[in-house]
Design an enzyme around this catalytic site. Structure first.
Site, PDB file in Angstrom:
ATOM      1  N   GLU A 264       0.852  -1.194   0.000  1.00 20.15           N
ATOM      2  CA  GLU A 264       0.000   0.000   0.000  1.00 20.15           C
ATOM      3  C   GLU A 264       0.886   1.242   0.000  1.00 20.15           C
ATOM      4  O   GLU A 264       1.865   1.273   0.752  1.00 20.15           O
ATOM      5  CB  GLU A 264      -0.906   0.004   1.237  1.00 20.15           C
ATOM      6  N   HIS A 283      -7.930   1.346   1.518  1.00 14.75           N
ATOM      7  CA  HIS A 283      -7.806   1.180   2.979  1.00 14.75           C
ATOM      8  C   HIS A 283      -8.637   2.233   3.725  1.00 14.75           C
ATOM      9  O   HIS A 283      -8.107   2.987   4.555  1.00 14.75           O
ATOM     10  CB  HIS A 283      -6.333   1.243   3.405  1.00 14.75           C
TER      11      HIS A 283
HETATM   12  N1  LIG Z   1      -9.520  -1.775   6.636  1.00 13.35           N
HETATM   13  C1  LIG Z   1      -9.560  -1.045   7.718  1.00 13.35           C
HETATM   14  O1  LIG Z   1      -9.714   0.168   7.661  1.00 13.35           O
HETATM   15  C2  LIG Z   1      -9.420  -1.720   9.072  1.00 13.35           C
HETATM   16  C3  LIG Z   1      -9.916  -1.058  10.207  1.00 13.35           C
HETATM   17  C4  LIG Z   1      -9.836  -1.704  11.428  1.00 13.35           C
HETATM   18  C5  LIG Z   1      -9.251  -2.960  11.531  1.00 13.35           C
HETATM   19  N2  LIG Z   1      -8.755  -3.558  10.422  1.00 13.35           N
HETATM   20  C6  LIG Z   1      -8.154  -4.910  10.523  1.00 13.35           C
HETATM   21  O2  LIG Z   1      -9.139  -5.778  11.068  1.00 13.35           O
HETATM   22  C7  LIG Z   1      -8.512  -6.688  11.964  1.00 13.35           C
HETATM   23  C8  LIG Z   1      -9.530  -7.154  12.994  1.00 13.35           C
HETATM   24  O3  LIG Z   1      -9.885  -6.048  13.819  1.00 13.35           O
HETATM   25  P1  LIG Z   1     -10.669  -6.262  15.205  1.00 13.35           P
HETATM   26  O4  LIG Z   1     -10.872  -4.905  15.798  1.00 13.35           O
HETATM   27  O5  LIG Z   1     -11.850  -7.124  15.006  1.00 13.35           O
HETATM   28  O6  LIG Z   1      -9.561  -7.040  16.030  1.00 13.35           O
HETATM   29  P2  LIG Z   1      -9.783  -8.007  17.282  1.00 13.35           P
HETATM   30  O7  LIG Z   1      -8.459  -8.177  17.899  1.00 13.35           O
HETATM   31  O8  LIG Z   1     -10.919  -7.510  18.129  1.00 13.35           O
HETATM   32  O9  LIG Z   1     -10.267  -9.383  16.605  1.00 13.35           O
HETATM   33  C9  LIG Z   1      -9.419 -10.202  15.855  1.00 13.35           C
HETATM   34  C10 LIG Z   1      -9.889 -11.622  16.071  1.00 13.35           C
HETATM   35  O10 LIG Z   1      -9.091 -12.495  15.251  1.00 13.35           O
HETATM   36  C11 LIG Z   1      -8.839 -13.661  16.015  1.00 13.35           C
HETATM   37  N3  LIG Z   1      -7.657 -14.346  15.481  1.00 13.35           N
HETATM   38  C12 LIG Z   1      -6.361 -14.156  15.774  1.00 13.35           C
HETATM   39  N4  LIG Z   1      -5.588 -14.997  15.046  1.00 13.35           N
HETATM   40  C13 LIG Z   1      -6.437 -15.720  14.290  1.00 13.35           C
HETATM   41  C14 LIG Z   1      -6.253 -16.745  13.333  1.00 13.35           C
HETATM   42  N5  LIG Z   1      -5.023 -17.202  13.041  1.00 13.35           N
HETATM   43  N6  LIG Z   1      -7.347 -17.267  12.739  1.00 13.35           N
HETATM   44  C15 LIG Z   1      -8.586 -16.831  13.047  1.00 13.35           C
HETATM   45  N7  LIG Z   1      -8.819 -15.854  13.966  1.00 13.35           N
HETATM   46  C16 LIG Z   1      -7.752 -15.321  14.567  1.00 13.35           C
HETATM   47  C17 LIG Z   1      -8.664 -13.200  17.439  1.00 13.35           C
HETATM   48  O11 LIG Z   1      -8.915 -14.230  18.355  1.00 13.35           O
HETATM   49  C18 LIG Z   1      -9.711 -12.096  17.524  1.00 13.35           C
HETATM   50  O12 LIG Z   1     -10.945 -12.602  18.018  1.00 13.35           O
HETATM   51  C19 LIG Z   1      -7.352  -5.885  12.564  1.00 13.35           C
HETATM   52  O13 LIG Z   1      -6.294  -6.738  12.981  1.00 13.35           O
HETATM   53  C20 LIG Z   1      -6.941  -4.979  11.439  1.00 13.35           C
HETATM   54  O14 LIG Z   1      -5.860  -5.556  10.758  1.00 13.35           O
HETATM   55  C21 LIG Z   1      -8.823  -2.962   9.199  1.00 13.35           C
END
Ligand SMILES: NC(=O)c1ccc[n+]([C@@H]2O[C@H](COP(=O)([O-])OP(=O)(O)OC[C@H]3O[C@@H](n4cnc5c(N)ncnc54)[C@H](O)[C@@H]3O)[C@@H](O)[C@H]2O)c1
Length: 308
Positions: A264, A283
Site C-alpha cells: 500500500e 484502505h
Molecule cells: N480496513 C480497515 O480500515 C481496518 C480497520 C480496522 C481494523 N482492520 C483490521 O481488522 C482486523 C480485525 O480487527 P478487530 O478490531 O476485530 O480485532 P480483534 O483483535 O478484536 O479481533 C481479531 C480476532 O481475530 C482472532 N484471530 C487471531 N488470530 C487468528 C487466526 N489465526 N485465525 C482466526 N482468527 C484469529 C482473534 O482471536 C480475535 O478474536 C485488525 O487486525 C486490522 O488488521 C482494518
C-alpha cells in the site's frame, strides 16, 4: 510538559486537547520524511501513528525516551509490540473505535456485489436500458455470512447482518466453540473449511500474523461456494490478490471487495483490470468522519493518562 509527535492524520479537536497539556508536533506528512521523523522521534515522550508509520528497527532506536505509542486504529502489524514492551513502551490501540465503520463497509459491499445492479449509471444516462442483464441480482437476506475472525469487528458485523436476516457462521482460532461470545451473538462457531463451504459471503477480520498470511490462497478461494463473494478489510497478505482476480474471471467467485493490499499504496495491477464485479478501495473501511473522531479521542484520553 511532555513532548508528543503525531506522524499521520488525526482529528483536529483531539490534537488541540493534546496541545492544551503538552508540547505537540502534528504533521500528517511526517511519516513520509524519514530524516525528520527520526529527528523528531529522538525528543519524543509519546508517538501517535496510524498504520503507515513502521514502529520498529531504527525508529525504535530513535525513540530512546518514548514511553507511549498511540495507534489510531487497531491492527498492530506496523508496530513491533514485543520490542516496544521490552523497552518499557506502552502500545495503545483504539480497540473497537472503528468497528462500526468497517461493519457498515462489509454490509454495503456485500449488498452491492450480490445485487450487481448499481453500476448502470453510464448505460442508463446514455439511453441504454440494461434491465434484463441486471435482473439477476441476489438478495442479502436469507444468505449465509461467514466471518473469519470473531473479535470486535467480526461481532459488530454479525449484529448488522443478523438484523438484515442473514444467517451468520464464524471461525476464530483463539475462541473455542463453547465460548459464550458465539451464543450471545446468535452465531454458529464452525471450522474454517466448513465456513468456506457454507458461506455466500466470506468476510475476513483476523490480524495479519504468520498463521494468517495467505490464509485465503488459490486453494481456499477455489473451495468457496460457486458464486460466493469475498470481502477483505483485514490486511493485505491474508488474501492472494492474483488468485482473487483469477477466480473472478473464471466465474468461480461472484464478486470481491478488497480494501487492503499486500503493498500500500497499491501500484498499478494489470491482473485487476477489467475484472468483473470487483470493488477496490484504498484502505478506508475503518475511516469515516465519525470513526476518526472516536479513534482520535480514545487514543488522546489514553495517551494523556499514560503520560500523567
Ligand atoms: N480496513 C480497515 O480500515 C481496518 C480497520 C480496522 C481494523 N482492520 C483490521 O481488522 C482486523 C480485525 O480487527 P478487530 O478490531 O476485530 O480485532 P480483534 O483483535 O478484536 O479481533 C481479531 C480476532 O481475530 C482472532 N484471530 C487471531 N488470530 C487468528 C487466526 N489465526 N485465525 C482466526 N482468527 C484469529 C482473534 O482471536 C480475535 O478474536 C485488525 O487486525 C486490522 O488488521 C482494518
Amino acid at each position: 510538559m511532555k513532548r508528543i509527535i503525531i506522524t499521520e492524520f488525526m482529528d483536529e479537536a483531539a490534537v488541540a486537547q493534546l496541545r492544551a497539556a503538552h508540547d505537540v508536533t502534528y504533521d500528517p506528512k511526517l511519516v513520509d520524511d524519514g530524516a525528520r521523523l527520526h529527528a523528531e522521534a529522538a525528543g519524543a515522550d509519546a508517538i501517535i501513528v496510524r498504520n503507515r508509520t513502521q514502529v520498529r528497527g531504527e525508529l525504535l532506536v530513535s525513540l530512546a525516551r518514548c514511553q507511549v505509542v498511540g495507534r489510531l486504529g487497531v491492527g498492530l502489524d506496523n508496530i513491533d509490540v514485543a520490542a516496544c514492551e521490552a523497552r518499557g513502551m506502552r502500545v495503545i490501540p483504539a480497540t473497537g473505535a472503528n468497528a462500526l465503520s468497517v461493519a457498515e463497509y462489509v454490509i454495503a459491499a456485500a449488498m452491492l456485489l450480490l445485487r450487481g445492479a448499481y453500476r448502470s449509471t453510464d448505460a442508463v444516462a446514455s439511453g441504454g436500458w440494461p434491465r434484463n442483464a441486471l435482473s439477476n441480482g441476489r438478495e442479502l437476506g436469507g444468505k449465509t455470512l461467514g466471518l473469519a475472525g470473531f473479535g470486535s469487528i467480526g461481532q459488530f458485523t454479525s449484529r448488522l447482518a443478523r438484523a438484515l436476516g442473514m444467517e451468520v457462521v464464524a471461525y476464530d482460532a483463539m475462541l473455542g466453540p463453547n465460548d459464550p461470545v458465539f451464543a450471545a451473538a446468535g452465531v454458529a462457531c464452525v471450522g474454517l473449511d466448513d465456513l468456506v463451504a457454507r458461506a455466500d459471503v466470506v468476510s475476513l477480520h483476523v490480524p495479519l500474523v504468520d498463521s494468517t498470511r495467505n490464509l485465503f490462497g488459490a486453494e481456499r478461494i477455489g473451495a468457496m461456494k460457486a458464486g460466493a463473494v469475498l470481502i477483505n478489510t483485514a490486511r493485505g497478505g491474508i488474501v492472494d490478490e492474483r488468485a482473487v482476480a483469477g477466480a473472478l474471471r473464471s466465474g468461480r467467485l461472484g464478486g470481491a471487495a478488497l480494501d487492503v493490499f499486500d503493498v500500500e499504496p497499491l501500484p498499478a495491477q494489470p491482473h485487476f483490470e477489467g475484472c468483473p464485479n470487483l470493488l477496490l478501495t484504498p484502505h478506508v473501511a475503518g475511516v469515516t468522519r465519525e470513526s476518526n473522531e472516536r479513534v482520535s479521542s480514545l487514543v488522546t484520553a489514553k495517551v494523556l493518562e499514560a503520560l500523567r
